[in-house]
Design a protein around this motif. Sequence first.
Motif, PDB file in Angstrom:
ATOM      1  N   PRO A   1       9.381   0.184   1.852  1.00 59.45           N
ATOM      2  CA  PRO A   1       8.936  -0.908   0.975  1.00 59.45           C
ATOM      3  C   PRO A   1       8.620  -2.181   1.754  1.00 59.45           C
ATOM      4  O   PRO A   1       9.190  -2.429   2.819  1.00 59.45           O
ATOM      5  CB  PRO A   1      10.147  -1.128   0.053  1.00 59.45           C
ATOM      6  N   ARG A   2       7.717  -2.969   1.219  1.00 62.59           N
ATOM      7  CA  ARG A   2       7.349  -4.225   1.863  1.00 62.59           C
ATOM      8  C   ARG A   2       8.569  -5.131   2.042  1.00 62.59           C
ATOM      9  O   ARG A   2       8.691  -5.830   3.052  1.00 62.59           O
ATOM     10  CB  ARG A   2       6.288  -4.950   1.033  1.00 62.59           C
ATOM     11  N   SER A   3       9.473  -5.109   1.064  1.00 63.03           N
ATOM     12  CA  SER A   3      10.666  -5.961   1.149  1.00 63.03           C
ATOM     13  C   SER A   3      11.532  -5.580   2.343  1.00 63.03           C
ATOM     14  O   SER A   3      12.163  -6.437   2.966  1.00 63.03           O
ATOM     15  CB  SER A   3      11.481  -5.871  -0.145  1.00 63.03           C
ATOM     16  N   TRP A   4      11.559  -4.290   2.699  1.00 62.64           N
ATOM     17  CA  TRP A   4      12.303  -3.847   3.877  1.00 62.64           C
ATOM     18  C   TRP A   4      11.632  -4.349   5.153  1.00 62.64           C
ATOM     19  O   TRP A   4      12.302  -4.771   6.097  1.00 62.64           O
ATOM     20  CB  TRP A   4      12.370  -2.319   3.918  1.00 62.64           C
ATOM     21  N   VAL A   5      10.305  -4.283   5.185  1.00 62.79           N
ATOM     22  CA  VAL A   5       9.558  -4.740   6.354  1.00 62.79           C
ATOM     23  C   VAL A   5       9.813  -6.226   6.594  1.00 62.79           C
ATOM     24  O   VAL A   5      10.003  -6.666   7.732  1.00 62.79           O
ATOM     25  CB  VAL A   5       8.050  -4.485   6.168  1.00 62.79           C
ATOM     26  N   GLU A   6       9.844  -6.999   5.509  1.00 57.36           N
ATOM     27  CA  GLU A   6       9.996  -8.451   5.609  1.00 57.36           C
ATOM     28  C   GLU A   6      11.337  -8.877   6.210  1.00 57.36           C
ATOM     29  O   GLU A   6      11.441  -9.950   6.789  1.00 57.36           O
ATOM     30  CB  GLU A   6       9.805  -9.083   4.230  1.00 57.36           C
ATOM     31  N   VAL A   7      12.378  -8.046   6.054  1.00 56.35           N
ATOM     32  CA  VAL A   7      13.703  -8.428   6.562  1.00 56.35           C
ATOM     33  C   VAL A   7      14.085  -7.683   7.844  1.00 56.35           C
ATOM     34  O   VAL A   7      15.178  -7.881   8.367  1.00 56.35           O
ATOM     35  CB  VAL A   7      14.803  -8.186   5.496  1.00 56.35           C
ATOM     36  N   LYS A   8      13.174  -6.860   8.345  1.00 54.32           N
ATOM     37  CA  LYS A   8      13.501  -6.017   9.501  1.00 54.32           C
ATOM     38  C   LYS A   8      13.967  -6.852  10.693  1.00 54.32           C
ATOM     39  O   LYS A   8      14.929  -6.485  11.383  1.00 54.32           O
ATOM     40  CB  LYS A   8      12.285  -5.170   9.887  1.00 54.32           C
ATOM     41  N   HIS A   9      13.316  -7.983  10.937  1.00 56.92           N
ATOM     42  CA  HIS A   9      13.647  -8.802  12.105  1.00 56.92           C
ATOM     43  C   HIS A   9      14.411 -10.071  11.738  1.00 56.92           C
ATOM     44  O   HIS A   9      14.518 -10.987  12.552  1.00 56.92           O
ATOM     45  CB  HIS A   9      12.373  -9.155  12.866  1.00 56.92           C
ATOM     46  N   THR A  10      14.924 -10.127  10.503  1.00 61.25           N
ATOM     47  CA  THR A  10      15.761 -11.260  10.104  1.00 61.25           C
ATOM     48  C   THR A  10      17.158 -10.743   9.756  1.00 61.25           C
ATOM     49  O   THR A  10      18.099 -10.929  10.516  1.00 61.25           O
ATOM     50  CB  THR A  10      15.144 -12.013   8.907  1.00 61.25           C
ATOM     51  N   ALA A  11      17.282 -10.046   8.642  1.00 64.39           N
ATOM     52  CA  ALA A  11      18.582  -9.498   8.248  1.00 64.39           C
ATOM     53  C   ALA A  11      19.083  -8.463   9.257  1.00 64.39           C
ATOM     54  O   ALA A  11      20.287  -8.330   9.479  1.00 64.39           O
ATOM     55  CB  ALA A  11      18.480  -8.871   6.851  1.00 64.39           C
ATOM     56  N   PHE A  12      18.141  -7.741   9.897  1.00 68.49           N
ATOM     57  CA  PHE A  12      18.524  -6.680  10.828  1.00 68.49           C
ATOM     58  C   PHE A  12      18.134  -7.016  12.267  1.00 68.49           C
ATOM     59  O   PHE A  12      17.850  -6.119  13.071  1.00 68.49           O
ATOM     60  CB  PHE A  12      17.883  -5.350  10.404  1.00 68.49           C
ATOM     61  N   LYS A  13      18.152  -8.315  12.600  1.00 67.35           N
ATOM     62  CA  LYS A  13      17.734  -8.712  13.949  1.00 67.35           C
ATOM     63  C   LYS A  13      18.678  -8.168  15.024  1.00 67.35           C
ATOM     64  O   LYS A  13      18.273  -7.976  16.176  1.00 67.35           O
ATOM     65  CB  LYS A  13      17.619 -10.226  14.054  1.00 67.35           C
ATOM     66  N   LYS A  14      19.949  -7.912  14.656  1.00 69.80           N
ATOM     67  CA  LYS A  14      20.879  -7.346  15.639  1.00 69.80           C
ATOM     68  C   LYS A  14      20.578  -5.869  15.893  1.00 69.80           C
ATOM     69  O   LYS A  14      21.079  -5.296  16.866  1.00 69.80           O
ATOM     70  CB  LYS A  14      22.320  -7.521  15.165  1.00 69.80           C
ATOM     71  N   VAL A  15      19.789  -5.279  15.025  1.00 70.31           N
ATOM     72  CA  VAL A  15      19.390  -3.878  15.204  1.00 70.31           C
ATOM     73  C   VAL A  15      18.019  -3.792  15.861  1.00 70.31           C
ATOM     74  O   VAL A  15      17.824  -3.067  16.842  1.00 70.31           O
ATOM     75  CB  VAL A  15      19.361  -3.140  13.846  1.00 70.31           C
ATOM     76  N   PHE A  16      17.053  -4.555  15.330  1.00 64.79           N
ATOM     77  CA  PHE A  16      15.666  -4.448  15.789  1.00 64.79           C
ATOM     78  C   PHE A  16      15.209  -5.611  16.672  1.00 64.79           C
ATOM     79  O   PHE A  16      14.109  -5.577  17.217  1.00 64.79           O
ATOM     80  CB  PHE A  16      14.730  -4.344  14.579  1.00 64.79           C
ATOM     81  N   GLY A  17      16.054  -6.643  16.808  1.00 62.39           N
ATOM     82  CA  GLY A  17      15.667  -7.814  17.577  1.00 62.39           C
ATOM     83  C   GLY A  17      14.799  -8.754  16.761  1.00 62.39           C
ATOM     84  O   GLY A  17      14.435  -8.463  15.621  1.00 62.39           O
ATOM     85  N   LEU A  18      14.469  -9.887  17.351  1.00 67.07           N
ATOM     86  CA  LEU A  18      13.616 -10.857  16.684  1.00 67.07           C
ATOM     87  C   LEU A  18      12.164 -10.398  16.745  1.00 67.07           C
ATOM     88  O   LEU A  18      11.738  -9.750  17.709  1.00 67.07           O
ATOM     89  CB  LEU A  18      13.752 -12.229  17.349  1.00 67.07           C
ATOM     90  N   LYS A  19      11.408 -10.768  15.727  1.00 66.01           N
ATOM     91  CA  LYS A  19       9.990 -10.415  15.693  1.00 66.01           C
ATOM     92  C   LYS A  19       9.253 -11.233  16.750  1.00 66.01           C
ATOM     93  O   LYS A  19       9.430 -12.454  16.827  1.00 66.01           O
ATOM     94  CB  LYS A  19       9.410 -10.711  14.316  1.00 66.01           C
ATOM     95  N   PRO A  20       8.441 -10.586  17.576  1.00 63.75           N
ATOM     96  CA  PRO A  20       7.709 -11.320  18.619  1.00 63.75           C
ATOM     97  C   PRO A  20       6.819 -12.403  18.013  1.00 63.75           C
ATOM     98  O   PRO A  20       6.217 -12.189  16.957  1.00 63.75           O
ATOM     99  CB  PRO A  20       6.864 -10.222  19.287  1.00 63.75           C
ATOM    100  N   THR A  21       6.766 -13.553  18.653  1.00 64.71           N
ATOM    101  CA  THR A  21       5.900 -14.623  18.170  1.00 64.71           C
ATOM    102  C   THR A  21       4.460 -14.305  18.537  1.00 64.71           C
ATOM    103  O   THR A  21       4.193 -13.505  19.436  1.00 64.71           O
ATOM    104  CB  THR A  21       6.286 -15.962  18.806  1.00 64.71           C
ATOM    105  N   LEU A  22       3.529 -14.935  17.843  1.00 62.25           N
ATOM    106  CA  LEU A  22       2.113 -14.657  18.074  1.00 62.25           C
ATOM    107  C   LEU A  22       1.693 -14.934  19.514  1.00 62.25           C
ATOM    108  O   LEU A  22       1.033 -14.096  20.139  1.00 62.25           O
ATOM    109  CB  LEU A  22       1.250 -15.468  17.101  1.00 62.25           C
ATOM    110  N   PRO A  23       2.065 -16.084  20.137  1.00 57.42           N
ATOM    111  CA  PRO A  23       1.695 -16.323  21.540  1.00 57.42           C
ATOM    112  C   PRO A  23       2.236 -15.251  22.480  1.00 57.42           C
ATOM    113  O   PRO A  23       1.553 -14.811  23.396  1.00 57.42           O
ATOM    114  CB  PRO A  23       2.308 -17.682  21.838  1.00 57.42           C
ATOM    115  N   ALA A  24       3.486 -14.822  22.215  1.00 56.48           N
ATOM    116  CA  ALA A  24       4.077 -13.788  23.075  1.00 56.48           C
ATOM    117  C   ALA A  24       3.306 -12.481  22.947  1.00 56.48           C
ATOM    118  O   ALA A  24       3.064 -11.770  23.919  1.00 56.48           O
ATOM    119  CB  ALA A  24       5.546 -13.584  22.706  1.00 56.48           C
ATOM    120  N   MET A  25       2.912 -12.155  21.708  1.00 54.41           N
ATOM    121  CA  MET A  25       2.164 -10.911  21.478  1.00 54.41           C
ATOM    122  C   MET A  25       0.810 -10.976  22.182  1.00 54.41           C
ATOM    123  O   MET A  25       0.335  -9.990  22.748  1.00 54.41           O
ATOM    124  CB  MET A  25       1.988 -10.689  19.984  1.00 54.41           C
ATOM    125  N   GLU A  26       0.170 -12.157  22.139  1.00 52.93           N
ATOM    126  CA  GLU A  26      -1.124 -12.308  22.799  1.00 52.93           C
ATOM    127  C   GLU A  26      -0.987 -12.171  24.309  1.00 52.93           C
ATOM    128  O   GLU A  26      -1.819 -11.564  24.981  1.00 52.93           O
ATOM    129  CB  GLU A  26      -1.727 -13.670  22.449  1.00 52.93           C
TER     130      GLU A  26
END
Length: 211
Positions: A177-202
């Motif tokens: 679900p989209r709601s799961w995707v939205e919290v993947k790198h916030t509620a579960f940051k200790k599991v999946f890590g922080l979401k890469p920032t746009l400059p880092a991805m570039e």
Amino acid sequence: MTLVLLDTNAYLRLAKRIKPLLGIRFGQKGYVLTILKDVEDEVHRSARLQEYFPWFDDPPLQQERLAKRVRLSRDEKAQITAMKSVLRQHALAHAADYTTLGRSPPSPTDCLCLAFGQVRQAIVATDDLGMHKLAEDFELPIFHCHEVLKKMLTAKAISKELVTDIYHALEVNGDLPRSWVEVKHTAFKKVFGLKPTLPAMESEAKAGSPQ
């Protein structure tokens, strides 16, 4: 004890991989997960659900559902039936509110689950956005299914590896679900890590591009 009622989609996303799932107390508030027989009936009425979830009637799962099913008094059943009718009528009367922003109109079983939550002072867990809207309209407590997963992880009732497995399985099945995707790198940051920032991805993209 804080009773948490899993609706059909919540149960189907968790039951295959979290064993045991029902009747186990976890967390400081003593959360205990359960489902209603109506959830089983909803699966058995749907050829599509039976095809996608052939494991649903595996004997150990059947036995767990039967053993941990909540028993209702005659008075509670009457109250739940009455509340279900109120919720259903409200949803039908405001149908436009339940067909926007990714929502779908709550089904009779959805309304029954929310009615149970109101009568038994339980929290309903669902990823159905229409149910979240209806719960909001009546000020009923409700969880997203990923919130249950997070609370189980925090209570060490499940491991980080299991959370990863569940996310991966839902992604592979096209059922994340989209709601799961939205919290993947916030509620579960200790599991999946922080979401890469746009400059880092570039920067990573440039580093990997051919010269």
